[in-house]
Design a protein around this motif. Sequence first.
Motif, PDB file in Angstrom:
ATOM      1  N   GLU A 174       0.843  -1.204   0.000  1.00 21.58           N
ATOM      2  CA  GLU A 174       0.000   0.000   0.000  1.00 21.58           C
ATOM      3  C   GLU A 174       0.875   1.249   0.000  1.00 21.58           C
ATOM      4  N   LYS A 175       1.976   1.179   0.774  1.00 24.11           N
ATOM      5  CA  LYS A 175       2.886   2.315   0.857  1.00 24.11           C
ATOM      6  C   LYS A 175       3.902   2.306  -0.287  1.00 24.11           C
ATOM      7  N   GLU A 176       3.821   1.319  -1.128  1.00 26.30           N
ATOM      8  CA  GLU A 176       4.716   1.200  -2.278  1.00 26.30           C
ATOM      9  C   GLU A 176       6.189   1.149  -1.915  1.00 26.30           C
ATOM     10  N   VAL A 177       6.500   0.301  -0.918  1.00 27.29           N
ATOM     11  CA  VAL A 177       7.897   0.029  -0.601  1.00 27.29           C
ATOM     12  C   VAL A 177       8.021  -1.459  -0.275  1.00 27.29           C
ATOM     13  N   LEU A 178       9.054  -2.093  -0.800  1.00 30.57           N
ATOM     14  CA  LEU A 178       9.249  -3.534  -0.565  1.00 30.57           C
ATOM     15  C   LEU A 178      10.605  -3.779   0.078  1.00 30.57           C
ATOM     16  N   LEU A 179      10.590  -4.586   1.128  1.00 32.83           N
ATOM     17  CA  LEU A 179      11.828  -5.087   1.713  1.00 32.83           C
ATOM     18  C   LEU A 179      11.590  -6.555   2.014  1.00 32.83           C
ATOM     19  N   VAL A 180      12.616  -7.257   2.410  1.00 37.10           N
ATOM     20  CA  VAL A 180      12.430  -8.679   2.684  1.00 37.10           C
ATOM     21  C   VAL A 180      12.172  -8.915   4.171  1.00 37.10           C
ATOM     22  N   PRO A 181      11.033  -9.521   4.531  1.00 32.65           N
ATOM     23  CA  PRO A 181      10.782  -9.834   5.941  1.00 32.65           C
ATOM     24  C   PRO A 181      11.833 -10.826   6.431  1.00 32.65           C
ATOM     25  N   GLY A 182      12.388 -10.568   7.616  1.00 33.94           N
ATOM     26  CA  GLY A 182      13.531 -11.342   8.091  1.00 33.94           C
ATOM     27  C   GLY A 182      13.298 -12.823   8.285  1.00 33.94           C
ATOM     28  N   GLY A 183      12.037 -13.220   8.457  1.00 33.20           N
ATOM     29  CA  GLY A 183      11.741 -14.639   8.716  1.00 33.20           C
ATOM     30  C   GLY A 183      12.303 -15.591   7.679  1.00 33.20           C
TER      31      GLY A 183
END
Lengths: 417, 419
Positions: A368-377
């Motif tokens: 929704e915020k238009e930002v992607l990072l990798v979740p640490g799990g």
Amino acid sequence: MNYARFLTAVSAARKPSPIRILTELQQRSPPSLISLAGGAPNPNTFPFQSASIKVKNGQTVSFDEAAMKRALQYSASNGIPELLTWMKNLQKNLHNPPTASYTSENGQMDMCVTTGSQEGLCKVFEMLVNPGDNVLLDAPTYSGTLAALQPLGCNLINVPSDQHGMIPAALKEVLSRWDPSEVHKPGSTAPKVLYTIPNGGNPTGASMTTQRKKEVYELARQYDMLIIEDDPYYFLQFDKPWAPTFLSMDVDGRIIRTDSFSKILSSGLRIGFVTGPKPLVDRVVLHIQASTMHTSTFTQLMVSQLLHSWGQEGFLQHIDRYVTGCTAICALTGLTAEWHSPSAGMFLWIKLKGIADTQQLIMQKALEKEVLLVPGGVFMINSSDPCPYVRAAFSLSTPEQIDEAFRRLSSLIKEAL
Amino acid sequence: MNYARFLTAVSAARKPSPIRILTELQQRSPPSLISLAGGAPNPNTFPFQSASIKVKNGQTVSFDEAAMKRALQYSASNGIPELLTWMKNLQKNLHNPPTASYTSENGQMDMCVTTGSQEGLCKVFEMLVNPGDNVLLDAPTYSGTLAALQPLGCNLINVPSDQHGMIPAALKEVLSRWDPSEVHKPGSTAPKVLYTIPNGGNPTGASMTTQRKKEVYELARQYDMLIIEDDPYYFLQFDKPWAPTFLSMDVDGRIIRTDSFSKILSSGLRIGFVTGPKPLVDRVVLHIQASTMHTSTFTQPLLQRCMKQSLSSHRVIEFYRGQRDAMISSADKWLKDVAEWHSPSAGMFLWIKLKGIADTQQLIMQKALEKEVLLVPGGVFMINSSDPCPYVRAAFSLSTPEQIDEAFRRLSSLIKEAL
């Protein structure tokens, strides 16, 4: 060292190709010998004639007709000789491995080319890991390693780590479960393999100190373990001098090292190297012989010509030019988060304060915020364990994009709290 | 078909990369999305800028800066989309597989690119074969297959064959040990995998007739086996029309086929393809994801741009047919009294039985060097390489007709001295 005790049954059962012996005979024979033995196709029938590859510094790598024929034909499973020689010299210069001068049975340093260092890693794991084996590594770690290891049915034991990598005292604690004098007894469950990424770890960005490496090596000696030194960011260390490697302190011949050109020459070409004791490298080569057969001859020649024209000095200069461009990112302010600035690699490992698990935050809100990072799990041994971290890569985005991304992330976190 | 019953525990345990899901999300999102998720390096730092490859027909394959950046970067584990699309269309054109229109669970035809068809074969074996499993194949067979299979601890069962390949009646006999109605029972030792090289076999040069393929397929149906159709000499069949493949008759989705361009485009580039039911191809791709990651992104477009021409050109087939004719002619001239053979209709090899010689291993490894002629002793292609074998394999790919003729003169002399 007794290398046989480390091999899986499948690896131990691999045998050299009997046809290879005929090829060697042919190479030792006078030109008057006529061989109808080789099963290779005729390269005169291949459609490619010559090639010219422009290099950014103005040079050109060229394949004339003869070179092209060679580039299009089968080659040795361990790699083309001139590339292997160049790499062995590089390893001797950079790491001065004690094993370089040993005999074969004592673990003489040997090398092979692989189709990406990931192929080397996968084949090393498949050589060493049986179902039920205990394998030590410091999670969070590279998800590709977890993908290669987990299906082998081993038991991944986490060794705690921090921004300086694996903690030797924690390793000692984990190992204290076993009696060092009993690790060779049949049926011993003592771990035989330890894996780590010593520089610019993926995802943590952590780099091990020399002191910690020495202590970990000592523990590996006590318990007779092999250490897999996976070092794809070795050439992406931001500060000189570069840290001494496990390979450089390997008096026993218990280090298997994977090097990669993916971050500095090309990721898509697929070229990497395994360096280790000859009895173990031989096993990897036998598996290559039965699978990919060899890394593309064309690719190896292309890279080899470039490296020879650069020399080791030119190679290290190329790395310098690249690395200075990468250090710009770490000015994060206004983020409700914690991190340690990496001294190598491409990743920042960020702990989001007040968020127990980043998986949902990223997979739902971040879009929704238009930002992607990798979740640490995804980098944990158990990916469903809650993890408050995210991994941010600084390899591909501009400083402006990174800045905007963190502004959006900051806003995202604040809304979530 | 129930594909799960064929998988080893290791294969069944493979999971897709969680990061791949993020890549897919990114691709579906507007360009205003900023992703710091991908772990790829920056291709602007790679030293290669552009490339130009001359093709023999006068064309040039070029990589400009943008194409080069792509060629130097990571790509999808199953292969670059345009190459896969091209290959899928080729397979549909050549084989019209029944599975092309099936749903995924029913074995929809799927494909992936591999680093040589040998990588595909090796990963297929590693996907399917447990220690102690019974695996059927017709020996003598390709030594690379034996090298990949034997360490897996399986039990290789030979199915007799002749110059027309695997003999269906012999296969039926081998299978009669098991009751077809009991193959799905837990603990059944019935073989689940059958492997064969249907055209221009290595080392025998044998090619299967369509009728035999149909009978073998029927037996595979009865016993619910998968057939691995290893077909690297498919494009080196000397006579038209080319034989229908197992893939073309695969109504059940039990064929896994490996294709190679090693013999017609390039062996050293390392590019091959697996075609098979999606549930199984998916498993192979997951293994690739954890090992080579993908076949070189540079190699794939290079090959693709030449493929159409190469496949429509007859020059390669003409060359090998000419070489075969030269070898048969020299064999007739020098070896008629001392050996037997069948002329191959595809491939690169002649399989020669030396009369009066029980085992060619010693003859070749000791005497042949003195006579300055080398051939491959047949034992290396047997399930048990130490069994005595009266055959030798001669390749007609690399030597000139004059060299072939001289080689057979020397071989003839060698045999006569040994008798």
